[in-house]
Design a protein around this motif. Structure first.
Motif, short mmCIF file in Angstrom:
data_model
loop_
_atom_site.label_atom_id
_atom_site.label_comp_id
_atom_site.label_asym_id
_atom_site.label_seq_id
_atom_site.Cartn_x
_atom_site.Cartn_y
_atom_site.Cartn_z
N GLY A 1 -6.10 -7.10 2.64
CA GLY A 1 -5.68 -5.91 1.91
C GLY A 1 -4.76 -6.15 0.72
N PHE A 2 -4.28 -7.38 0.53
CA PHE A 2 -3.39 -7.58 -0.62
C PHE A 2 -4.14 -7.28 -1.91
CE2 PHE A 2 -1.72 -10.38 -3.99
CZ PHE A 2 -0.47 -9.83 -4.11
N LYS A 3 -5.36 -7.77 -1.99
CA LYS A 3 -6.18 -7.58 -3.20
C LYS A 3 -6.43 -6.11 -3.50
CE LYS A 3 -9.57 -9.89 -1.16
NZ LYS A 3 -9.01 -10.00 0.21
N VAL B 1 10.74 4.80 11.74
CA VAL B 1 10.20 6.08 12.21
C VAL B 1 9.91 5.93 13.70
CG1 VAL B 1 8.24 7.67 12.05
CG2 VAL B 1 9.29 6.76 9.97
N HIS C 1 0.82 -1.21 0.00
CA HIS C 1 0.00 0.00 0.00
C HIS C 1 0.86 1.26 0.00
CE1 HIS C 1 -4.06 -1.80 0.59
NE2 HIS C 1 -3.32 -2.81 1.02
N THR D 1 -1.64 -14.72 1.65
CA THR D 1 -1.96 -15.87 0.79
C THR D 1 -2.47 -15.43 -0.59
OG1 THR D 1 -4.05 -15.97 1.97
CG2 THR D 1 -2.36 -17.55 2.63
N ASN E 1 3.12 -7.61 6.01
CA ASN E 1 2.04 -8.50 5.57
C ASN E 1 2.04 -8.72 4.06
OD1 ASN E 1 1.29 -8.56 8.21
ND2 ASN E 1 -0.42 -7.14 7.98
N THR E 2 2.55 -7.75 3.33
CA THR E 2 2.56 -7.90 1.86
C THR E 2 3.32 -9.15 1.45
OG1 THR E 2 2.33 -5.52 1.57
CG2 THR E 2 3.25 -6.74 -0.30
N GLU F 1 11.11 2.52 5.47
CA GLU F 1 10.76 1.16 5.89
C GLU F 1 11.71 0.72 6.99
OE1 GLU F 1 8.47 -1.38 5.41
OE2 GLU F 1 9.80 -2.38 6.84
N LYS F 2 11.14 0.25 8.10
CA LYS F 2 12.02 -0.12 9.23
C LYS F 2 12.79 -1.40 8.97
CE LYS F 2 8.72 -2.63 12.11
NZ LYS F 2 8.21 -2.88 13.43
N ILE G 1 -4.91 -13.85 -2.17
CA ILE G 1 -6.22 -13.96 -2.84
C ILE G 1 -6.69 -12.58 -3.29
CG2 ILE G 1 -8.64 -14.62 -2.58
CD1 ILE G 1 -7.72 -16.71 -0.54
C1 LIG Z 1 -1.22 -14.70 6.90
C2 LIG Z 1 -1.88 -13.62 6.11
C3 LIG Z 1 -2.67 -13.96 5.02
C4 LIG Z 1 -3.30 -12.95 4.28
N1 LIG Z 1 -3.99 -13.30 3.15
C5 LIG Z 1 -4.52 -12.36 2.35
C6 LIG Z 1 -5.13 -12.72 1.11
O1 LIG Z 1 -5.19 -13.89 0.74
N2 LIG Z 1 -5.66 -11.72 0.35
C7 LIG Z 1 -5.62 -10.42 0.73
O2 LIG Z 1 -6.15 -9.57 0.01
N3 LIG Z 1 -4.99 -10.03 1.88
C8 LIG Z 1 -4.45 -10.96 2.70
N4 LIG Z 1 -3.81 -10.61 3.85
C9 LIG Z 1 -3.79 -9.20 4.27
C10 LIG Z 1 -2.71 -8.42 3.52
O3 LIG Z 1 -1.49 -9.10 3.60
C11 LIG Z 1 -2.56 -7.02 4.11
O4 LIG Z 1 -3.81 -6.38 4.25
C12 LIG Z 1 -1.68 -6.14 3.23
O5 LIG Z 1 -0.52 -6.83 2.82
C13 LIG Z 1 -1.29 -4.89 3.99
O6 LIG Z 1 -0.31 -4.21 3.23
P1 LIG Z 1 0.36 -2.92 3.81
O7 LIG Z 1 1.23 -2.37 2.77
O8 LIG Z 1 -0.70 -2.04 4.39
O9 LIG Z 1 1.15 -3.46 5.09
P2 LIG Z 1 2.56 -4.22 5.24
O10 LIG Z 1 2.87 -5.04 4.04
O11 LIG Z 1 2.54 -4.91 6.56
O12 LIG Z 1 3.59 -3.02 5.24
C14 LIG Z 1 3.72 -2.13 6.32
C15 LIG Z 1 5.20 -1.88 6.49
O13 LIG Z 1 5.36 -0.85 7.47
C16 LIG Z 1 6.58 -1.10 8.11
N5 LIG Z 1 6.63 -0.35 9.37
C17 LIG Z 1 5.90 -0.57 10.49
N6 LIG Z 1 6.23 0.33 11.45
C18 LIG Z 1 7.19 1.12 10.91
C19 LIG Z 1 7.94 2.22 11.41
N7 LIG Z 1 7.79 2.69 12.69
N8 LIG Z 1 8.87 2.82 10.58
C20 LIG Z 1 9.05 2.37 9.29
N9 LIG Z 1 8.36 1.31 8.80
C21 LIG Z 1 7.45 0.70 9.59
C22 LIG Z 1 6.59 -2.61 8.30
O14 LIG Z 1 7.90 -3.11 8.52
C23 LIG Z 1 5.97 -3.08 7.00
O15 LIG Z 1 6.93 -3.46 6.03
C24 LIG Z 1 -3.18 -11.58 4.65
C25 LIG Z 1 -2.38 -11.25 5.75
C26 LIG Z 1 -1.72 -12.25 6.47
C27 LIG Z 1 -0.86 -11.85 7.63
#
Ligand SMILES: Cc1cc2nc3c(=O)[nH]c(=O)nc-3n(C[C@H](O)[C@H](O)[C@H](O)COP(=O)(O)OP(=O)(O)OC[C@H]3O[C@@H](n4cnc5c(N)ncnc54)[C@H](O)[C@@H]3O)c2cc1C
Length: 417
Positions: A370-372, A210, A46, A80, A75-76, A67-68, A82
């Motif tokens: 949120g991956f989708k 951060v 995201h 899984t 989670n990205t 990125e820390k 989907i």
């Molecule tokens: C086991 C599992 C299965 C899932 N399956 C699905 C699926 O099948 N389909 C689907 O749509 N979604 C799925 N999801 C949900 C999906 O993975 C998340 O909603 C999505 O990846 C979130 O993306 P993001 O970029 O918001 O967060 P993230 O990918 O978690 O990225 C956030 C980043 O912020 C960084 N960060 C945190 N704090 C700090 C800080 N203080 N300073 C700097 N960086 C920081 C973290 O290190 C991280 O890299 C699943 C999640 C899990 C855990």
């Protein structure tokens, strides 16, 4: 600004002839500058998609993504994968369908193969209650322009022969079928966006945590990080399970609970399933990866935590549940399990919003699904940050929790995916 070389069949052939000596790193490992127009915290899908659309759609490239850990390590890189858009409420269908449609051409747009595989998603109905619910969703989707249909058990069996439709406790009574839903390669989505951002001159700064948010007169002025202070005009907090912690640094609270969600994969086997199946009643979901592993999603922990790892009781529950629907699983060995920290809102819908601090925006609350949404969320969040308004993001503002305008998706998100 140096651009990475265009990936093409011709480039592969040329590099094959010169022992692959000409490939460059896909993105620059940037050192932080003293100030940026926009800082995004979190290099997950995201955050990276937001930075990409700020540059591509709004010409804002003086941007850093901080990125820390390593990019895509949250989670990205743990989900899984989907992808579907069969949600009930209109605002959700709009943003998830925008996202799904962007996935269709994402590889071409980014010049990076994200391996989008629209193999079709089945959401099984195993009780009369679910039959009614999914029929209703199919009707809502028809009005929203999302292509889904409710199908009977014989068609389910034809689409996925390894399902036992006469299961012992919960026979399969039908399913909500989205033929253009599917999966994509999670790391590739993060890497593809990172490469495109880097090409536009956007800095991706890894190992940069951060630790504080600086404000002056109610307006953001910058962030404190493990690599020094960085000034900014606008700040996007896109950190999934860590959103409450970042909000606290900025001086406000979010209606988010963070819990561990886990998944596991089996040993690789021959291709036996070319659709994604979700079984909400018994609680489990499964697809087969290109390597042949069965990718299995479990449930969330029932208590708030930041542990980012799996637990044995969930594996047992999930595997027991799936064996009812897929008896052949009982003979498989499981290979590995992992967990991620997901950010849950009360109505199971995301938050894309301004905040009480001028210049600070949040993109979080995607929870277990949120991956989708990555391409659509990046598109909407960038529009919100660049112009102050986004039609797609508007219903997902923080004010909905004060005003009671919930976007209840607890059925669409009834199983963690
Ligand atoms: C086991 C599992 C299965 C899932 N399956 C699905 C699926 O099948 N389909 C689907 O749509 N979604 C799925 N999801 C949900 C999906 O993975 C998340 O909603 C999505 O990846 C979130 O993306 P993001 O970029 O918001 O967060 P993230 O990918 O978690 O990225 C956030 C980043 O912020 C960084 N960060 C945190 N704090 C700090 C800080 N203080 N300073 C700097 N960086 C920081 C973290 O290190 C991280 O890299 C699943 C999640 C899990 C855990």
């Amino acid at each position: 600004m140096r651009r990475t070389r265009h990936y093409s069949a011709f480039a592969i052939a040329r590099e094959a002839l010169r022992r692959h000596a000409g490939w460059q790193p896909a993105w620059r490992d940037a050192a932080p500058k003293a100030r940026y127009d926009v800082v995004i915290v979190g290099a997950g899908g995201h955050g990276l998609a937001t930075a990409y659309h700020l540059g591509r759609d709004h010409g804002i490239t003086n941007v850093a993504v901080l990125e820390k850990g390593w990019l895509g390590g949250g989670n990205t890189g743990r989900n899984t994968t989907i992808i579907r858009s069969n949600y009930l409420q209109d605002p959700s269908a709009a943003i998830y369908e925008k996202s799904r449609s962007l996935y269709e051409t994402l590889s071409q747009q980014l010049n990076y193969n994200v391996m989008f595989s629209p193999r079709g998603v089945l959401m099984l109905a195993q009780t009369q209650h679910e039959v009614r619910g999914y029929r209703r969703t199919a009707q809502a989707n028809a009005l929203q322009g999302v292509a889904t249909e409710f199908i009977g058990p014989a068609r389910v069996k034809a689409l996925c022969p390894i399902i036992a439709i006469d299961g012992p406790r919960y026979p399969v009574l039908g399913a909500l079928w989205q033929a253009r839903g599917g999966t994509a390669r999670h790391d590739a989505v993060a890497w593809g966006y990172a490469r495109a951002c880097s090409d536009m001159g956007i800095d991706i700064v890894q190992r940069c945590e951060v630790t504080g948010v600086r404000t002056e007169g109610g307006r953001v002025t910058g962030v404190e990080t493990s690599r020094g202070a960085i000034g900014c005009g606008r700040l996007g907090l896109v950190v999934a399970g860590h959103s409450s912690r970042l909000a606290e640094m900025a001086g406000f609270r979010l209606p988010i609970e963070s819990v561990a969600l886990q998944a596991l994969v089996s040993e690789p086997i021959k291709p036996c399933m070319d659709v994604v199946v979700m079984a909400n009643t018994v609680h489990g979901y499964m697809s087969q990866s290109d390597k042949g592993e069965m990718v299995i999603g479990g449930g969330t922990d029932g208590f708030v935590n930041y542990t980012q790892r799996g637990s044995f009781h969930h594996i047992e529950e999930t595997v027991c549940a799936l064996i009812e629907t897929f008896p052949m699983l009982s003979r498989l060995r499981m290979l590995r399990q992992w967990g991620g920290i997901v950010d849950m809102t009360g109505d199971r819908s995301p938050i894309l919003s301004r905040t009480p601090v001028e210049g600070v925006f949040v993109n979080c609350g995607w929870g277990t699904g949120g991956f989708k949404a990555i391409p659509g969320s990046g598109y909407a969040m960038a529009e919100l940050m660049a112009t102050g308004r986004s039609v797609l993001a508007e219903p997902f503002g923080l004010s909905r929790f004060r005003e009671g305008r919930f976007i209840d998706e607890s059925v669409a998100a009834g199983v963690a995916h």
